[in-house]
Design an enzyme around this catalytic site. Structure first.
Site, PDB file in Angstrom:
ATOM      1  N   HIS A  66     171.305  -1.177 -26.925  1.00  0.00           N
ATOM      2  CA  HIS A  66     171.622  -2.568 -26.577  1.00  0.00           C
ATOM      3  C   HIS A  66     170.752  -2.998 -25.397  1.00  0.00           C
ATOM      4  CE1 HIS A  66     175.802  -2.981 -28.597  1.00  0.00           C
ATOM      5  NE2 HIS A  66     175.052  -2.098 -29.246  1.00  0.00           N
ATOM      6  N   GLU A  68     171.415  -4.882 -22.857  1.00  0.00           N
ATOM      7  CA  GLU A  68     172.077  -4.767 -21.553  1.00  0.00           C
ATOM      8  C   GLU A  68     172.062  -3.329 -21.048  1.00  0.00           C
ATOM      9  OE1 GLU A  68     174.504  -7.883 -23.940  1.00  0.00           O
ATOM     10  OE2 GLU A  68     173.425  -6.015 -24.339  1.00  0.00           O
ATOM     11  N   CYS A  96     178.977  -6.808 -25.199  1.00  0.00           N
ATOM     12  CA  CYS A  96     180.025  -6.214 -26.033  1.00  0.00           C
ATOM     13  C   CYS A  96     180.895  -5.292 -25.179  1.00  0.00           C
ATOM     14  CB  CYS A  96     179.388  -5.433 -27.185  1.00  0.00           C
ATOM     15  SG  CYS A  96     178.591  -3.896 -26.647  1.00  0.00           S
ATOM     16  N   CYS A  99     178.813  -2.405 -23.535  1.00  0.00           N
ATOM     17  CA  CYS A  99     177.988  -2.890 -22.427  1.00  0.00           C
ATOM     18  C   CYS A  99     178.848  -3.336 -21.257  1.00  0.00           C
ATOM     19  CB  CYS A  99     177.099  -4.031 -22.914  1.00  0.00           C
ATOM     20  SG  CYS A  99     175.860  -3.486 -24.119  1.00  0.00           S
TER      21      CYS A  99
END
Length: 159
Positions: A66, A68, A96, A99
């Site tokens: 991801h 992030e 999410c 994260c």
């Protein structure tokens, strides 16, 4: 083992939100070109970018890739610390759950997001772990700013 709060520069820092979000949008376009979900993230400290992340879940076949997470990992390496208090995370999509856990654990002070993701987001879902101050034994939640360049971020997801 107290955790001190770091004051963020109010007016000057806020005026840069769109500038830093535009950088995240540029990274999201790279992700989109690679066939990934268009998420780009940057970590900023004292008005300068110290790390960035580009979504890579599909292209790298890695569920943890991801944007992030990558930005936070790079910031920790670049700043030689796991404590990112005083840092701000700009991201094109709402973080999410995974994260959000990392953002809270890293003590990121401020999260600026473009597009809301209500089904799995750490802010707008039924499980707002990014902003829930009532979770025992967790660091305080960051300040969250929603909807920065939201239309531009939403357009990325409509391509």
């Amino acid at each position: 083992m107290g955790h001190k709060k770091t004051a963020l520069k109010p007016a000057a820092a806020r005026g840069c939100d769109e500038e830093f979000m535009r950088r995240a949008i540029g990274l999201a376009r790279v992700a989109l070109e690679r066939g990934d979900i268009p998420v780009g993230s940057v970590v900023v400290r004292e008005g300068r970018i110290v790390a960035q992340g580009i979504e890579g879940v599909r292209s790298e076949k890695d569920f943890t890739a991801h944007a992030e997470l990558r930005a936070v990992q790079e910031a920790c390496r670049n700043l030689a610390t796991r404590d990112l208090e005083g840092c701000e995370l700009y991201t094109t999509a709402e973080p999410c759950f995974m994260c959000s856990f990392v953002i809270r654990s890293a003590h990121i002070s401020r999260v600026i997001m473009g597009k809301a993701v209500p089904h799995i987001g750490g802010v707008s879902s039924k499980h707002p772990i990014l902003i829930d101050a009532g979770i025992p034994n967790w660091p305080p939640p960051p300040v969250v700013v929603r909807g920065v360049l939201e239309n531009e971020c939403n357009e990325l997801f409509n391509r």
